[in-house]
Design a protein around this motif. Structure first.
Motif, PDB file in Angstrom:
ATOM      1  N   SER A  94       0.793  -1.141   0.037  1.00  0.00           N
ATOM      2  CA  SER A  94      -0.008   0.050   0.026  1.00  0.00           C
ATOM      3  C   SER A  94       0.904   1.286   0.008  1.00  0.00           C
ATOM      4  O   SER A  94       0.548   2.262  -0.809  1.00  0.00           O
ATOM      5  CB  SER A  94      -1.010  -0.074   1.191  1.00  0.00           C
ATOM      6  OG  SER A  94      -1.594   1.410   1.328  1.00  0.00           O
ATOM      7  N   VAL A 114      -5.463   8.550   0.673  1.00  0.00           N
ATOM      8  CA  VAL A 114      -5.829   7.743   1.806  1.00  0.00           C
ATOM      9  C   VAL A 114      -6.773   6.667   1.323  1.00  0.00           C
ATOM     10  O   VAL A 114      -6.655   5.476   1.531  1.00  0.00           O
ATOM     11  CB  VAL A 114      -6.496   8.657   2.621  1.00  0.00           C
ATOM     12  CG1 VAL A 114      -6.976   7.860   4.145  1.00  0.00           C
ATOM     13  CG2 VAL A 114      -5.194   9.703   3.384  1.00  0.00           C
ATOM     14  N   ILE A 118      -6.252   2.474   1.495  1.00  0.00           N
ATOM     15  CA  ILE A 118      -7.261   1.567   2.061  1.00  0.00           C
ATOM     16  C   ILE A 118      -7.858   0.411   0.873  1.00  0.00           C
ATOM     17  O   ILE A 118      -7.994  -0.607   1.249  1.00  0.00           O
ATOM     18  CB  ILE A 118      -8.308   2.567   2.608  1.00  0.00           C
ATOM     19  CG1 ILE A 118      -8.020   3.310   3.584  1.00  0.00           C
ATOM     20  CG2 ILE A 118      -9.653   1.603   2.955  1.00  0.00           C
ATOM     21  CD1 ILE A 118      -9.125   4.314   4.140  1.00  0.00           C
ATOM     22  N   LEU A 244      -4.375   1.351   5.117  1.00  0.00           N
ATOM     23  CA  LEU A 244      -4.292   2.994   5.991  1.00  0.00           C
ATOM     24  C   LEU A 244      -3.143   2.991   6.281  1.00  0.00           C
ATOM     25  O   LEU A 244      -2.454   4.341   6.453  1.00  0.00           O
ATOM     26  CB  LEU A 244      -5.508   2.970   6.710  1.00  0.00           C
ATOM     27  CG  LEU A 244      -5.580   4.378   7.704  1.00  0.00           C
ATOM     28  CD1 LEU A 244      -5.584   5.466   6.846  1.00  0.00           C
ATOM     29  CD2 LEU A 244      -6.678   4.142   8.633  1.00  0.00           C
TER      30      LEU A 244
END
Length: 352
Positions: A94, A114, A118, A244
């Motif tokens: 991520s 963001v 996620i 996150l």
């Protein structure tokens, strides 16, 4: 919780006494963590006053924020009697994905980064959940495999390169260091995650079903709980929160490569277990996991300030995990003995 509670609503003094006793045990565990934190902070501060400097406290809080977000997702999974070892790799994937996105599109709002992080994490988590649910393979084996698979994807994507802070937009880097009323944004996000997860697990049916599954999957099925669907949902939440955390990691450190998040999975499991989340499932809280994350971060910072070899940090964390597992086992044995004694008393009374 156990099979008796899942199969039927709480009745009589046995279930009530059991709930009260176990609640007191795990509250005592969390209180013990707070006490240990106080003693550790006070001792370290007396040895080196810089430990309580503004910058030191800020660094501890920022480190805790990332670990706590991961620990919340891990707690949700462990409560269902599973485990997610892939969270470190999901964080790394991520972080690199978001870093690449912001590097190539410097005009994008931070909220897009963001959400993108996620989504990447949620996809990874959903894959874990599907494999565990439909493959009928233990979560330990599945997530150990995806740990390496997701890491492999990161290395293939990175191709030996890294994303440097000077290539990222300033707005994204500011997100990792900015504060509101003196509290860093990353810490506020971690607190919001803790509060929301705590409310859902404590006050909503979906949360209570996760505890029931962890106590006894068979009894949960008999009670009409959709165990498979909830298992997938738990891994989805864990993956999304790891995604996150990857965004927070990239924003805080700026420099991201394919190895980002390596080794985090062990600290995350340790934070949850030390914080009172029973490794056998069915009990614990995200608040305890958050406290566990804070304790581990403070231990690491204290050892660095005291100029103690980092080997001892690993030894201390290992000892804490063993103590936590031992405490959980003692609780289980004590509950079993209490229930047998009370049920035996009820049977004798019924014959009379």
């Amino acid at each position: 919780m156990n099979a008796t509670k899942v199969a039927a609503p709480p009745r009589g003094p046995v279930t009530g006494d059991r709930q009260s006793w176990t609640a007191n045990v795990f509250k005592a565990r969390e209180s013990g963590i707070v006490l240990a934190l106080i003693v550790l902070v006070v001792f370290t501060a007396t040895q080196n006053s810089r430990f309580l400097s503004g910058q030191s406290i800020r660094d501890i809080l920022l480190g805790t924020a990332i670990l706590a977000v991961l620990a919340v997702g891990q707690a949700v999974v462990i409560i269902t009697r599973n485990i997610d070892l892939s969270v470190g790799s999901v964080l790394g994937l991520s972080a690199f994905a978001v870093g690449s996105l912001m590097r190539d599109n410097p005009g994008l709002p931070v909220i897009v980064a963001v959400l993108a992080g996620i989504v990447v994490g949620a996809v990874c988590g959903l894959l874990n959940g599907v494999l565990v649910r439909f493959g009928q393979v233990p979560a330990l084996v599945v997530t150990l495999g995806t740990l390496y698979a997701f890491r492999g994807v990161s290395f293939f994507w990175a191709g030996g390169q890294q994303i440097n802070a000077d290539k990222l937009p300033q707005s994204f880097l500011d997100f990792g260091t900015a504060s509101i009323l003196g509290i860093p944004w990353l810490v506020l996000i971690a607190v919001v995650v803790l509060v929301l997860a705590g409310i859902v697990l404590r006050s909503y049916r979906a949360g209570r079903e996760l505890y029931a599954m962890g106590s006894s999957p068979q009894a949960a099925k008999l009670a009409g709980i959709k165990v498979g669907r909830n298992t997938s949902a738990a891994f989805l939440v864990s993956g999304a929160l790891a995604g996150l955390a990857g965004v927070l990691f990239a924003a805080r450190f700026g420099t991201v490569d394919a190895a980002a998040g390596t080794g985090y999975e062990l600290n995350v499991v340790a934070a949850a277990v030390v914080g009172g989340v029973a490794v056998f499932g069915g009990s614990g809280s995200v608040w305890g996991a958050g406290l566990g994350a804070l304790l581990l971060t403070v231990i690491g910072s204290a050892l660095a300030v005291l100029d103690i070899n980092q080997f001892w940090q690993q030894a201390i964390v290992g000892a804490l995990i063993l103590l936590a597992i031992g405490a959980d086992r003692l609780v289980a044995v004590r509950i079993e003995k209490t229930l047998r004694r009370r049920l035996g008393t009820q049977e004798r009374d019924s014959h009379v």
